[in-house]
Each structure stands twice: as structure tokens, then as C-alpha cells.
Design a protein around this motif. Sequence first.
Motif, short mmCIF file in Angstrom:
data_model
loop_
_atom_site.label_atom_id
_atom_site.label_comp_id
_atom_site.label_asym_id
_atom_site.label_seq_id
_atom_site.Cartn_x
_atom_site.Cartn_y
_atom_site.Cartn_z
N PHE A 1 -56.36 15.38 -0.64
CA PHE A 1 -55.36 16.44 -0.73
C PHE A 1 -55.19 17.21 0.58
O PHE A 1 -54.41 18.17 0.64
N ALA A 2 -55.93 16.82 1.64
CA ALA A 2 -55.88 17.57 2.90
C ALA A 2 -54.52 17.40 3.58
O ALA A 2 -54.01 16.29 3.71
N ASN A 3 -53.96 18.52 4.04
CA ASN A 3 -52.70 18.50 4.77
C ASN A 3 -52.79 19.21 6.11
O ASN A 3 -51.80 19.29 6.83
N GLY B 1 -68.85 11.12 -3.29
CA GLY B 1 -67.69 10.82 -4.11
C GLY B 1 -66.74 11.99 -4.27
O GLY B 1 -65.55 11.90 -3.92
N TRP B 2 -67.26 13.15 -4.73
CA TRP B 2 -66.34 14.25 -5.04
C TRP B 2 -65.85 14.97 -3.79
O TRP B 2 -64.69 15.41 -3.74
N ILE B 3 -66.70 15.09 -2.75
CA ILE B 3 -66.23 15.74 -1.53
C ILE B 3 -65.23 14.85 -0.80
O ILE B 3 -64.22 15.31 -0.26
N GLY B 4 -65.49 13.54 -0.80
CA GLY B 4 -64.56 12.61 -0.18
C GLY B 4 -63.20 12.62 -0.87
O GLY B 4 -62.15 12.52 -0.21
N LEU B 5 -63.20 12.78 -2.19
CA LEU B 5 -61.94 12.82 -2.93
C LEU B 5 -61.11 14.05 -2.57
O LEU B 5 -59.87 14.01 -2.60
N LEU B 6 -61.78 15.15 -2.23
CA LEU B 6 -61.04 16.36 -1.85
C LEU B 6 -60.18 16.11 -0.62
O LEU B 6 -59.12 16.73 -0.45
N ARG B 7 -60.63 15.19 0.25
CA ARG B 7 -59.88 14.91 1.47
C ARG B 7 -58.53 14.26 1.15
O ARG B 7 -57.61 14.30 1.99
N ALA C 1 -53.75 9.33 8.96
CA ALA C 1 -53.74 10.79 8.86
C ALA C 1 -53.25 11.42 10.15
O ALA C 1 -52.91 12.61 10.16
N VAL C 2 -53.20 10.66 11.22
CA VAL C 2 -52.64 11.16 12.48
C VAL C 2 -51.20 11.64 12.26
O VAL C 2 -50.79 12.67 12.81
N TYR C 3 -50.43 10.92 11.47
CA TYR C 3 -49.07 11.33 11.15
C TYR C 3 -49.07 12.58 10.27
O TYR C 3 -48.36 13.56 10.56
N THR C 4 -49.87 12.58 9.23
CA THR C 4 -49.92 13.71 8.29
C THR C 4 -50.33 14.99 8.99
O THR C 4 -49.79 16.07 8.71
N LEU C 5 -51.29 14.90 9.91
CA LEU C 5 -51.85 16.08 10.57
C LEU C 5 -51.16 16.41 11.88
O LEU C 5 -51.51 17.38 12.55
N TYR D 1 -52.29 2.73 3.85
CA TYR D 1 -52.00 4.16 3.78
C TYR D 1 -53.29 4.93 3.53
O TYR D 1 -54.03 4.65 2.59
N TRP D 2 -53.55 5.94 4.33
CA TRP D 2 -54.87 6.59 4.34
C TRP D 2 -55.22 7.27 3.04
O TRP D 2 -56.39 7.28 2.62
N ARG D 3 -54.26 7.85 2.34
CA ARG D 3 -54.58 8.53 1.08
C ARG D 3 -54.99 7.51 0.01
O ARG D 3 -55.93 7.74 -0.76
N HIS D 4 -54.29 6.39 -0.05
CA HIS D 4 -54.64 5.35 -1.02
C HIS D 4 -56.03 4.78 -0.72
O HIS D 4 -56.83 4.56 -1.64
#
Length: 560
Positions: free
Chosen positions: A190-192, A182-188, A130-134, A256-259
Motif C-alpha cells: 500500500f506504500a505510495n 509476512g505482515w510487514i512486507g504486505l504493508l508495503r 516502484a521507481v515509477y510509483t515513488l 508489476y511490483w505490487r503484484h
Amino acid sequence: MPEKSSPPPVDLEELLEREEGQFGWHQLRVMVLCAVATVCAALSTSEFIFTSSRVNTRCLIPECESSGSQQEFAPSWILNAVPSEGDGFASCERFNSSAAAADGTCPAALFDTTTIVDCEQHVYENTDSAVYTLGLACDEWRRSLVGSIRTTGALVSLPLAGIVSDRWGRRTALAITLVNTGWIGLLRYFANTYVGFIISVFAESAFGSGAIASCCYIMVAESMPRKFRVATCSLIISFFATGQVCLGLLAWALPYWRHLTLVIYAPQLLFLTYFWILPESNRWYLSKARYEEAEAGLRRIAKTNGQQLSEKSLIELRSAAEEQKKRTAEKSSSNEPWLIVLVFQHKKILLRCLLTPVWWITMTLIYYGLSINAVNISGNRYLNYVTVSAVEIPGAWTAMVLFDRIGRKAVNIGAYWICAASQIAFIVMPDDMYWASLVVYLVGKYSIAIVATAVYLYTSELFPTQHRHRLFGYSSMMGRLGSIVAPLTPALGTTIWEHLPFVLFGGMSFISGLLMLLTPETRGCRLPDTMEEAEHIGKTDQRQAKPGHRASDAEVISRL
């Protein structure tokens, strides 16, 4: 006519053990369900080590390459444009230049090697973190802050989960924290943005993963017979370590962090089923005077474990629970001074209140710090993390084996000082001796895992029964400061000196061992009930008094 003596009070603990059985299918069911939850807690609380891991970067050189195309991370001309640093090149600086190169070339003459400037844009070695994404290149402090925000959320989660657990039940608290994770972690996923990422990390920890391990510990401890509770602390640490091993392997397979985020959190939505498949604690039912639910639960347990439950036992259980509530109410209505006043009136207890937080801060700082820094030492970072996590399991059980054999202080002091020695050895170890360095690193993690188990029991034995839970909770809560600082240690190593974290670990470990010389040995002693007894614990006359009433480790845990 002589007055009849009143019968001795019924022991609620003994009655529950007799009716719930020793260790049967019911206890195994609770243990397995809590083991799965603890493994997932380890995945959630530690995933930031990989999802926001450090990525090698360099400056984009617009004189020699285009920002819109795919750049090679280490082209042949890179040292013409970027200062060398160790075996590689600088991550955040470049040589100044005022001209553009011809197509396909990037000569050294193009750059002024006497003038070094900061990067305006960066090239990343990979895009997995996520260092790259952010866009956190060369921003080590904001990257490291992700872990501190998570552990701060865990600090918030403990009292929140405690309120839910005491008011609505152990099962409810555990299921809610698991589903929230589970659900709060899944929201991450989509974080950009950095702010969105940080908010989701804090919320997931504060309302979910930060309290899962403690909820599991309470659930298992209240379901196990007293003699099996000695191992409960080691079991929870073992399950947690197993989860960390699984995390290292998952991150290796899915870099890959999203996966990785998706695989960790999506399955945790299935914990919604715990509202139905995880049995509620009968001890909680009885504490809330919900006798019908407690009796129904005991009948189910008896049936599952192949036992018979008599009506007489149910009547005794109700009577014992009411008597225990009455004694608790009488104790709370007494005119005893505030706890802080009592502590200052008993100087030895005050000294312990000053020392125990140091032990806990040191333990949590090194325990989490060694795990976090494992991915930054030489070698395969996934393999490093897996082995460093796995060594916690024998460490936890070593503490339980040695505790009654060589004494509480010897186990803790020895483990602290072995940890300190291993940190010094790691610092002076040559860089090309990878396996020797890893072994020394593992010795440090093994020894602090011993402390993580041993200091838990030793701290609880130093305080009286009347105030044990609050004084123990104070020490544990102060210890969270170490876990908040631990994620920042990689930034200390990067910005100040690469070995500074290990100097900090070694120095604090040595000092904690020294400070433990100021407290008494509690092996073979009765568990103190009052402040006066706690002040005299460890003395010869107290050690020999009432030998038949010596406190076992199981009793210590059951009375927390």
C-alpha cells in the motif's frame, strides 16, 4: 586404600546423538520446514532487486506532447529533442526550447542543441517498478538506497533474533521472524511515498527477514548429528540460492511490483503454524534446565525415528546438561582479562582480527553485488538473475569437497583470485558477446560462492574455542558492511563509470587473496582451545600433535 578416579565427564553431544538418532524422519521434518523458510527468506531479502529495479526514462517534451495523455516512450522525433547517448538517448536531459510545435510535429529546428537542460518531468518506459510509483526517475542514489536500508535492517535483526532465540527458544525466534516478514512486507503493497516504502523495508528486515537464514541454520545444526553438520552451511546456501531462482522466475511472471509483493509476502502468514508443527530444539531445552520438555521431546523423536528411549539415558542427559552448565558458569566467573586485552597481548591473533573482516567485507560485497548487478547487464535480466543465483549451489558444494583435499587457504585464495580474474575479463569483454560475458560473470559468482562457504569454516578455525564465537561474530558482523555497500554499486556504475563496480570487486578480491597468505594453513590441525594454541596453529609440531584429535569440519561447526 587407593582413591577411586572420578569417571570421565559425560559428553552431552554424544548422548543427544545417540538418543535422537542419526538421520531419521524427525531430522528430515526439521530440514524440510527450515528449507521452506530459507527459500522464503531469499524471496524477501532479495525482492528489492526487482520491485525497485531501474526503469528507462526520458524527459517529457511539453512542446511536442501532453503530460496528461499516454506518451510513446521512443517516438520518431525523440532525437530532435533529446541528446543521443550510446545506442539510445539521454534519460535525464533534453535540448532547450522556447516555442511550441505544430500539432503532430516536433522538428529539430524547434530546439537549441547547444543548450542542454535537466528534465522537469519524465516519461517512463514502463510502470512495473516502484521507481515509477515513488517518482525516482534519475534519482539512482535514492533508488539504490532501498537495498542498503534493507541490509542495514538485517544488521539490526541478528542481535534481536539472538536475544529471542536464547531466551524464548529457537522455534519462537524463527516463527516470529517469519510471521513479521509476512505482515510487514504486505504493508508495503500500500506504500505510495518514498518514506513509507523505506520504513516498511527497514522494519520488515529488522524484525523479520534479516534473521531468518541464521535462525534456520541454528535450528538445523542443533537437530542434525555432528557428522551431518558439515553440510549444513552448504545446505542453507543451496536453499537460499533456490529461493533466489524462484524470485527471478516469479518476477518474470509478475513484473508489476505490487503484484510481486503480494505473492511473496501473503503466503508467509501461514508460517504462524510453525509454532505448532516445528519441534523445539532439545539442546535449547537442556541449556535452560527445562528437563521435562527435553525428555518429552526426546520421547517424541525416538517414537518418530522408531527408537527406544531408556530412563537411564534420560538421567544421563540431565546429568550431562547440568555438568555442562556448571563448567560454563565456572569459565564465566574466572578472572581472565577482557577479550580485547587478550587480543592485543597475542599479536598473531590481533593480525587475524584485522584480516578476517577484510575477507568477509569482500565476500559479502561481491556476493550480493554480483546478484544485484546481474539485472543491469545486457540480455534478459530475469534469465541473468536466475542463472547467477543457480550457480551458487555448485559453488557451495565445491568448497566442501575441496576443503579437506587441497587445504583451506588454497580453496579460499584460488576462489578469490579466480573471481578477480573473471571481473577483469568481464570488463574487457565486447558488448556483442552476450553469452561469453554471461559465462565469465557466472564464473565470478561461482567462485565467490565457494568463498562464502570456505571462509566461514576457515575463520572459525583460526580462533580458540574459548573465544571463537565472539571473534567469529565480530568478523561476520564487520562483513555486513559489504552487504550494505553492495546495493549502491549500480549507482556507482551509473553516475561515475559503468565498470567501476567490477573494478572494485576484482581489486578487493585480489587483495583479499593476497592477505590470506599471511595466515596459517589449518588443514589437519587440532582445533585450538587457548590463545597460545591458536597462535601456533599450522606449525609442523602442532600439526602432528595428537593426530587422533584432529578437528573435523563438523567439530568446528558444532563448537561455534
